[in-house]
Scaffold this motif. Structure first.
Motif, PDB file in Angstrom:
ATOM      1  N   UNK A   1       3.042   2.084 -12.859  1.00  0.00           N
ATOM      2  CA  UNK A   1       4.436   1.943 -12.731  1.00  0.00           C
ATOM      3  C   UNK A   1       4.776   1.145 -11.368  1.00  0.00           C
ATOM      4  N   UNK A   2       3.819   0.734 -10.563  1.00  0.00           N
ATOM      5  CA  UNK A   2       4.181   0.492  -9.163  1.00  0.00           C
ATOM      6  C   UNK A   2       5.041  -0.862  -9.189  1.00  0.00           C
ATOM      7  N   UNK A   3       4.873  -1.872  -9.976  1.00  0.00           N
ATOM      8  CA  UNK A   3       5.473  -3.163 -10.214  1.00  0.00           C
ATOM      9  C   UNK A   3       6.733  -2.903 -10.809  1.00  0.00           C
ATOM     10  N   UNK A   4       6.989  -2.084 -12.065  1.00  0.00           N
ATOM     11  CA  UNK A   4       8.046  -1.721 -12.484  1.00  0.00           C
ATOM     12  C   UNK A   4       9.119  -0.908 -11.592  1.00  0.00           C
ATOM     13  N   UNK A   5       8.584  -0.185 -10.926  1.00  0.00           N
ATOM     14  CA  UNK A   5       9.214   0.891  -9.967  1.00  0.00           C
ATOM     15  C   UNK A   5       9.970  -0.238  -8.917  1.00  0.00           C
ATOM     16  N   UNK A   6       9.181  -1.003  -8.276  1.00  0.00           N
ATOM     17  CA  UNK A   6       9.347  -2.168  -7.144  1.00  0.00           C
ATOM     18  C   UNK A   6      10.559  -2.983  -7.674  1.00  0.00           C
ATOM     19  N   UNK A   7      10.381  -3.417  -9.104  1.00  0.00           N
ATOM     20  CA  UNK A   7      11.309  -4.208  -9.544  1.00  0.00           C
ATOM     21  C   UNK A   7      12.698  -3.536  -9.706  1.00  0.00           C
ATOM     22  N   UNK A   8      12.643  -2.354 -10.556  1.00  0.00           N
ATOM     23  CA  UNK A   8      13.703  -1.627 -10.555  1.00  0.00           C
ATOM     24  C   UNK A   8      14.388  -1.159  -9.372  1.00  0.00           C
ATOM     25  N   UNK A   9      13.825  -0.748  -8.253  1.00  0.00           N
ATOM     26  CA  UNK A   9      14.322  -0.520  -7.006  1.00  0.00           C
ATOM     27  C   UNK A   9      14.926  -1.750  -6.296  1.00  0.00           C
ATOM     28  N   UNK A  10      14.338  -2.739  -6.524  1.00  0.00           N
ATOM     29  CA  UNK A  10      15.023  -3.997  -5.959  1.00  0.00           C
ATOM     30  C   UNK A  10      16.177  -4.550  -6.573  1.00  0.00           C
TER      31      UNK A  10
ATOM     32  N   UNK B   1       0.697  -1.220   0.195  1.00  0.00           N
ATOM     33  CA  UNK B   1      -0.024  -0.176  -0.054  1.00  0.00           C
ATOM     34  C   UNK B   1       0.743   1.435   0.169  1.00  0.00           C
ATOM     35  N   UNK B   2       1.983   1.236   0.757  1.00  0.00           N
ATOM     36  CA  UNK B   2       3.003   2.384   0.719  1.00  0.00           C
ATOM     37  C   UNK B   2       3.266   2.633  -0.780  1.00  0.00           C
ATOM     38  N   UNK B   3       3.824   1.505  -1.496  1.00  0.00           N
ATOM     39  CA  UNK B   3       4.178   1.663  -2.881  1.00  0.00           C
ATOM     40  C   UNK B   3       2.851   2.267  -3.722  1.00  0.00           C
ATOM     41  N   UNK B   4       1.890   1.997  -3.469  1.00  0.00           N
ATOM     42  CA  UNK B   4       0.879   2.307  -4.307  1.00  0.00           C
ATOM     43  C   UNK B   4       0.450   3.874  -3.877  1.00  0.00           C
ATOM     44  N   UNK B   5       0.493   4.098  -2.551  1.00  0.00           N
ATOM     45  CA  UNK B   5       0.375   5.596  -2.277  1.00  0.00           C
ATOM     46  C   UNK B   5       1.591   6.479  -2.532  1.00  0.00           C
ATOM     47  N   UNK B   6       2.697   6.063  -2.331  1.00  0.00           N
ATOM     48  CA  UNK B   6       3.622   6.964  -2.409  1.00  0.00           C
ATOM     49  C   UNK B   6       5.079   6.119  -2.595  1.00  0.00           C
ATOM     50  N   UNK B   7       5.178   5.665  -3.743  1.00  0.00           N
ATOM     51  CA  UNK B   7       6.178   4.554  -4.442  1.00  0.00           C
ATOM     52  C   UNK B   7       7.794   5.017  -4.028  1.00  0.00           C
ATOM     53  N   UNK B   8       8.015   6.404  -4.079  1.00  0.00           N
ATOM     54  CA  UNK B   8       9.455   6.737  -3.830  1.00  0.00           C
ATOM     55  C   UNK B   8       9.867   6.755  -2.385  1.00  0.00           C
ATOM     56  N   UNK B   9       9.098   6.593  -1.297  1.00  0.00           N
ATOM     57  CA  UNK B   9       9.331   6.641   0.245  1.00  0.00           C
ATOM     58  C   UNK B   9       9.575   5.331   0.746  1.00  0.00           C
ATOM     59  N   UNK B  10       9.350   4.237   0.025  1.00  0.00           N
ATOM     60  CA  UNK B  10       9.710   2.975   0.707  1.00  0.00           C
ATOM     61  C   UNK B  10      11.034   2.559   0.610  1.00  0.00           C
ATOM     62  N   UNK B  11      11.816   2.349   1.837  1.00  0.00           N
ATOM     63  CA  UNK B  11      13.128   1.874   1.829  1.00  0.00           C
ATOM     64  C   UNK B  11      13.371   0.458   1.501  1.00  0.00           C
ATOM     65  N   UNK B  12      13.535   0.493   0.412  1.00  0.00           N
ATOM     66  CA  UNK B  12      13.787  -1.025  -0.503  1.00  0.00           C
ATOM     67  C   UNK B  12      15.234  -1.866   0.135  1.00  0.00           C
ATOM     68  N   UNK B  13      16.071  -0.772   0.344  1.00  0.00           N
ATOM     69  CA  UNK B  13      17.366  -1.785   0.965  1.00  0.00           C
ATOM     70  C   UNK B  13      17.317  -2.093   2.287  1.00  0.00           C
ATOM     71  N   UNK B  14      16.187  -1.475   3.087  1.00  0.00           N
ATOM     72  CA  UNK B  14      16.181  -1.850   4.488  1.00  0.00           C
ATOM     73  C   UNK B  14      15.165  -3.045   4.617  1.00  0.00           C
TER      74      UNK B  14
END
Length: 358
Positions: free
Chosen positions: A172-181, A138-151
């Motif tokens: 773009x949520x899934x692609x952003x998640x994949x890219x940031x992972x 839900x955080x990714x859906x609402x504000x995808x750039x604020x999730x600390x993927x590295x943590x």
């Protein structure tokens, strides 16, 4: 033997088992290494709550931003946490959730219904995801750039991606998640996650990033996610790293320093300079070849150290050179070192590029 031999069974054997075999081969005699995972234990398995085994669950409310007064939908996690969200946002993000909103589920209890009506969230959706997965999604859906993927834990990220796929998250949520992972995680973590999620097209690029990790660390670093991927991809990663190490080391060994022009030096002075430059080059070559043999990445080498090594040897004193030649030397040596660094880094990079991830 284990490091260099491939067997078809690697595609069925967990990578964690292969990891333990490699470390057993390198461990001192008598070391206690558990080959079976999870290790045997006399304790009982933990019991997990679910909606069926607990008659009257104790509900908790999620924190900001999923506690807003203007929300109109309650989404419940499988471990009884309520997220108050906006139907417009989740409908646009997921056709699966949009369909659920057209046929909202009955509230799990009268008290829950009364509380939902009091909060002006008359629609209710229960999902099978646990709180940490649902909250991250839900955080990714609402504000995808604020999730600390590295943590985030690797297992959590894998579950978040799988939940995003299950709910057909749009945009773009899934692609952003994949890219940031793939960019924010440590290289080995990104590789293991890519394998576990079937991102085959990205494995070569992620494997290339693992070259920044020395083999000794790559082979001894453990993550629980190794138990979830086959040994085959893990074996191929180690083989790729070893082949790149050899290619980089061989490239450095065969590298030749750019020609140091005899002009404008006197013959005797030039012989001194060339001898010193050759000596410094050979010494640095041995050091660099050894470093690249375990970590085939140019970050293992220091341009500053390269310059210092050559300057220290070539310009250690001026007693064997005339003052005119000595005065011209520093700029000329600097130019030669610039050319030398450029040629050997290009040679190493070209050698690594010739090694293909299998």
């Amino acid at each position: 033997v284990a490091f260099g031999s491939y067997i078809d069974e690697f595609e069925d054997l967990p990578a964690g088992c292969y990891y333990r075999l490699l470390n057993f081969n390198q461990a001192p005699t008598g070391s206690d290494i558990e080959f079976i995972w999870p290790p045997t234990s006399s304790g009982t398995s933990p019991q997990f709550r679910d909606h069926l085994t607990i008659f009257e669950p104790e509900w908790a409310d999620a924190g900001a931003p999923f506690d807003r007064q203007d929300a109109d939908v309650t989404i419940a996690s499988r471990d009884f946490v309520r997220f108050r969200v906006h139907s417009v946002i989740i409908s646009i993000s997921s056709p699966v959730l949009a369909d659920m909103l057209l046929n909202p589920q009955p509230f799990p209890s009268e008290d829950f219904r009364q509380d939902a009506l009091l909060q002006d969230t008359p629609k209710y959706i229960a999902l099978s995801e646990p709180t940490e997965v649902l909250e991250t999604l839900l955080q990714l859906i609402y504000c995808s750039n604020t999730v600390d993927i590295a943590g985030c834990d690797l297992g959590l990220l894998r579950n978040v991606v799988q939940a995003a796929v299950r709910l057909s998250i749009q945009g773009p949520v899934l692609e952003i998640l994949k890219s940031r992972c793939l960019t924010d995680l440590e290289p080995l973590q990104a590789y293991v996650l890519a394998v576990s999620l079937g991102w085959a097209i990205d494995l070569g690029a992620v494997a290339l990033k693992t070259l920044s990790i020395p083999m000794a660390i790559l082979q001894t670093h453990y993550d629980m996610e190794l138990e979830r991927i086959p040994s085959g991809p893990y074996f191929r990663l180690l083989q790729y790293h070893a082949q790149c190490s050899k290619a980089a080391s061989d490239a450095m060994t065969s590298w030749s320093m750019p020609t140091f022009s005899a002009s404008p030096y006197h013959s005797s002075c030039y012989n001194v300079i060339r001898s010193r430059l050759q000596s410094a080059m050979e010494q640095y070559q041995r050091h660099a070849s050894c470093a690249l043999g375990t970590q085939p990445d140019l970050s293992a080498l220091s341009k500053t150290a390269f310059y210092q090594e050559l300057f220290k040897t070539v310009m250690r004193d001026d007693s064997r050179m005339c003052s005119r030649c000595w005065g011209d030397l520093e700029d000329h040596v600097q130019q030669t070192m610039d050319e030398g660094w450029a040629t050997f880094t290009a040679q190493v990079e070209a050698a690594i590029a010739q090694v293909h991830y299998m």
